[in-house]
Every structure is written in C-alpha cells, then in structure tokens.
Write a protein that holds these residues in place. Sequence first.
Motif, PDB file in Angstrom:
ATOM      1  N   ALA A  83       0.828  -1.203   0.000  1.00  0.00           N
ATOM      2  CA  ALA A  83       0.000   0.000   0.000  1.00  0.00           C
ATOM      3  C   ALA A  83       0.860   1.249   0.000  1.00  0.00           C
ATOM      4  N   ALA A  84       2.028   1.190   0.641  1.00  0.00           N
ATOM      5  CA  ALA A  84       2.914   2.350   0.672  1.00  0.00           C
ATOM      6  C   ALA A  84       3.434   2.679  -0.711  1.00  0.00           C
ATOM      7  N   ASN A  85       3.411   1.726  -1.624  1.00  0.00           N
ATOM      8  CA  ASN A  85       3.891   1.918  -2.988  1.00  0.00           C
ATOM      9  C   ASN A  85       2.758   2.154  -3.975  1.00  0.00           C
ATOM     10  N   SER A  86       1.539   2.446  -3.463  1.00  0.00           N
ATOM     11  CA  SER A  86       0.415   2.650  -4.378  1.00  0.00           C
ATOM     12  C   SER A  86      -0.555   3.662  -3.795  1.00  0.00           C
ATOM     13  N   ALA A  88      -8.298   7.573  -8.700  1.00  0.00           N
ATOM     14  CA  ALA A  88      -9.692   7.778  -9.121  1.00  0.00           C
ATOM     15  C   ALA A  88     -10.525   6.642  -8.549  1.00  0.00           C
ATOM     16  N   TYR A  89     -11.659   6.999  -7.957  1.00  0.00           N
ATOM     17  CA  TYR A  89     -12.512   5.990  -7.299  1.00  0.00           C
ATOM     18  C   TYR A  89     -13.962   6.423  -7.490  1.00  0.00           C
ATOM     19  N   GLN A 123      -5.737   2.550  -9.688  1.00  0.00           N
ATOM     20  CA  GLN A 123      -4.669   2.438  -8.693  1.00  0.00           C
ATOM     21  C   GLN A 123      -3.343   2.749  -9.370  1.00  0.00           C
ATOM     22  N   GLU A 124      -2.567   3.603  -8.760  1.00  0.00           N
ATOM     23  CA  GLU A 124      -1.275   4.015  -9.312  1.00  0.00           C
ATOM     24  C   GLU A 124      -0.171   3.326  -8.510  1.00  0.00           C
ATOM     25  N   ALA A 140      -0.439   3.197 -13.730  1.00  0.00           N
ATOM     26  CA  ALA A 140      -1.880   3.224 -13.468  1.00  0.00           C
ATOM     27  C   ALA A 140      -2.534   1.921 -13.921  1.00  0.00           C
ATOM     28  N   ARG A 141      -3.468   1.446 -13.110  1.00  0.00           N
ATOM     29  CA  ARG A 141      -4.200   0.203 -13.437  1.00  0.00           C
ATOM     30  C   ARG A 141      -5.659   0.402 -13.057  1.00  0.00           C
TER      31      ARG A 141
END
Length: 613
Positions: free
Chosen positions: A23-26, A30-31, A51-52, A120-121
Amino acid sequence: MKKVLILLLLIPLLTLPRGALAAANSTVTAYNIDIVVQEDNSYDITEQITQEYSAPSHGMYRTLPLRQEAFWQGESGETVQRNQILRVSDVRVSEQFEQSREDGNLVLKIGDPDAYVTGARDYTISYRLSVGDDGAGRYDQFYYNIVGPEWETPISGLSFRIQMPKEFDAEKVGFSTGGVGASGFDDTMLAVDVAGTEITGRYNGTLYPGQALTMRVELPQGYFTVQDRNLPFVLVCVFMLAAALVLFLLFRRKKKPIRTIEFYPPEGMTPADIGFIVDGVTDDRDVLALLIYWADMGYIEIDAPEKYEVTFIKKQELPAEANEYEQLMWNQLFTKGEICRADQLTVAFYETLQMTKTRIKTKFEEEKNRVFLKKSQMLQDLVSMLAAFPVAAMAGITLYINGFSTVSTIIIAAVIFFAGYGAVSLFVGFVRGLQSERRQKQVERLIAFLLITAGMDALVILFCYETLGAYSFIAPVCALIMALMTPFFTKRTERGLYWQGRILGLREFILRVELDKLNMLVEENPQYFYHILPYAYVLGLTDRWAKQFEALALQPPSWYYGDGWSTFSSVYFTSLLMRNMMFVRANAATRPNMSSGGGRFGGGFGGGGGGFS
C-alpha cells in the motif's frame, strides 16, 4: 553491529499488517462508486478504481467488511450505535481474483500472482450487499460507509452516485468524514447534489488510511421491505423437528418387558452380559464384575491381606465354552504367569478392557443374541444426528456471516456437531440406565450432564444472539426436543424383552426378598449369596444384597483371603470386597496419561485496500 542495526530496522517492517508495504507503494487516483439501493435494503454496488503503482506489484487487495458500526444522533440528541451484519454476494471483478474470509471481512486478492504491474491500473468490482434490518426502530434509514476506514491506501478523485428506490426527504440526507464515530464534514471538500431519487457527490480532497466517508438518510418507516434473512434456517430447523416427531410417532417404543420374579440370572449369562442387556451399555463395572464371577466359579482366588493390596491367583483355566470376551480379558490378566497384582496392571490391560467392552457389544449384535432391533438403533442414530445439527448449523452460520473463513467455519461447526451427537448419545445412556432401574447415581449424573449442556448451549446462544437475534433460541429448543425423544426410539427384540423382564425380576427379588425365602435358598445352596453377588454388583445393589443376609449365618467364601474376622458378616465382607474392587478399577480402568507435541504456524496478509507485491 551493522547487522544488528539492520535487523532492528527491519522488525517494524516485518510486523506490518498484510498489504501495508504494498500500500505504501500505491495510491488510488480515481474511485467512482455506483450504488443502486433496492427496496429490500440491499445494494448493487459497482466500484471503478484507478490504482497508481510506484513500484512493481502483482495487484491489489479489496477488503469488504462484513460488519459495520453505525453511529447517529437519536431523536433526543443521544448518540445511537448499532452493529450491522452485512452479507456480500455475487462478487465480480474485471481481473483475475481470489476471495477469502479473514478477521470479519471478505478479502479480494486481485491480480495475477505470476505477473507484475506498474503505473496506473484500472479495476472494476461489483457485488451485492445485503444490510437487512437497519435497527433504527421507529423509522428506516440508509446508512453506509461509501469509503470505509479499512483502506490502507490514500484515496483521491472520489465520486459516487446513489440511486434510491423511492422518493425521500432530501433534508434528511447527511454525511460525515473522518475516523470511526466522527460526525460532520467540510463542505468545501464534499459537493453533493440530490435530484429526485438520485444522490451524487464528489470529494475534492484525499481520504487517508483510517478515514471514512459515510452517508445516512433517515427514511419513513416502511420505506424498505426487508425479507427475513434467517427464515430459511428457521424453516430447516422446524422441518427437522417435524420429521423427528413423525418418526417418533411411527416408531417409538411401545412394548414393555414382563417382569417375572427370578432367584437366579438367565442361564449361561455372565454379569457382563446382564450389564449390557439392561441398558445397552457396557461400563467398567460390568467388565470387572467378571473377577468376582470367576472367583465364585472357582477359576481364580482373590488375596487382599492389606488395604490397596489385591492379587488374583489363577486356580484353573477358563472352560472352552467361555465367551470370547472372557478369554480376551483372562489372557491379558494372566499374561505374565499365574499371579496378577492389581497395582501392576499396565496400559495394555486398559486397552484390553476397552476391547472387552467392544466384544460384549458385538456378541449382542449377532442375530442369535440380538437385544435391540437394528432398525430402531438406526433411527435413534438418525434422530441423534438431527438433534446435533441445529446448534452446529447456527454456530456455523454465525461464524460465516461474521467473516470467518470457510475452512474455519466448517471445522468449528463439525466439532460442535460431533460434540452434540456425543452429548445426545450420553443422554440416551443415562435415560436407559434410569429406565432399566440400574441407577448407580444416574440421576445425579444426568442432572450434572444437563446443567453442563445447558451452560454450553447458553454460551452458543450468547455468541449467536447479536447476529441472529431471537432466532438464536430456536435451534437449541429444536435440538432439545429431538434429544428428549431420542431414547424412546430403542426397541428390543422379543428375546431382548424376555431377558430384560427376567433381569428386572431378579433385581426386584434382590430388593424385596424376605428372610424366610433367603433361608430356604441358602439351605438349598450354601454359596447362593456369592453366586448372586457379581450380578448385584452390576445392578448397583451390592450393599442391599449384603444387608439382606446380615441376619444369616454365612460361611466365608473359599476364594477370598483378606482381613481376618472372628465372626463373618456379609456386610463387612462386601465392604472389603467393594473397597478392593474400587482399587482394581482405579488401576485397570483409568485412561493412561497421553502426551503430545506439536508446533505452531503463522502468517498473514495486509489490509483493506492496496497493492500486493
């Protein structure tokens, strides 16, 4: 020194919850959340997440809580708190995913474990969420964490649309942002629009891990038509109870044994046989009564010169026609020679004792000796399982609803089921003992057993009450009724009824025999007291039998050597013999200590939303 410092720096990282490193790396850039509210207070939810990833990752975790704490201000200004049980179904994800239940949550692990993603995904997740009764009392309400505090990833670019099923008062729409229990929001950050039955909004800031966006709408009573989610389980319990009642009415025991006054046990029967026939159970007392029986038959002598010093001496071999179970126990008793001391009985003898019980049961399952109808025993087992099912199922449903994993739920429910089945079987044994009049403290044991069982049921009810409410009482009540019926399914064969009638007649004789009749029997057979003694032992009437002979002049038995006596007394002799039998039982029938070893295991994953690497 360097290695120690590195290790100290790594420890905090190793103890982080699942997904925290990833989580620290993402971040969520947009949600968009789309919620279609149904009239039964269930929500069809679609989440579109971007998710980036700032470092290579396999994908993301999405944690869907199965329990929601709701806070709102009541009519008198007080803070109202309710725990809502949420049920998630019809989960769909735009990419490969796995789902599991952990710590009260449904966890979606989204992504390919064999491939990495960066940058981004986009993900699309849809599911149905059933809230059930909102617990608001005099009004209905929509209460939902649009974004819950379980997320471990910062969220920005949040937008939402909520489609209500019917009209509502727009003035009753409220929002809150922040940690658990927070109220109010910054209207410069949250923009909301209500148009007809549609509520749309956008959050212009960032929600950080532990922060939530909650929406509540107070609605008129009856706005939602909530179906009872627990009704199917209740119907299953009632159906099982009805089936057990039908079986009870059709197949319950109707015939009773005809008692005939008997002065001797049925021909060719050992005390162990009698013990099984009266109640269908062989206990330690039944098997150890063979020692007194063999002594009376002249096969062994019992030497007990001191307290807690008992020796069995072989005088002759058992006859060839002796029961198989007698031969089994005899061979183990004298496996080391002609003499066996009670304090030297080994673990092997305990195991032999259990095998002997099994062989006795097997003897009376043979067609020529069958005591109970096979069909009635099968029905009794079936109803015992039916009685064990409701409480186990109720516990399993509660565990599953509250987010326990499927495997854990099945294991715990299975343990409760088999414990319940064993409890019903014990109850049947107690009731049989009472019905056969071989009480041996059965009433006290039955009361203690019922109190323990009631206490365990009460714990299960307390555990399930928050989830199932008043329905948590239905399963134990159905189980209790079925358990109470279970002992009455046992039917005896005609042979079994005949034997039981004669044994109960012998018991009646032991209890009520008159002195003149005893005098006559002793004149005919001076060893009469000793012949009946092992049978009185298994019937729990040893003291009563000895008391009946207190006024008679008896000769000491030729097979017992113990404390010297100037004047022989049946009561004193029996008290010595019973003391020695208790010592033998303590050595022979006590389960040996067992030791076991094992290891431990651990592991885990991370939190509510974020990547996994």
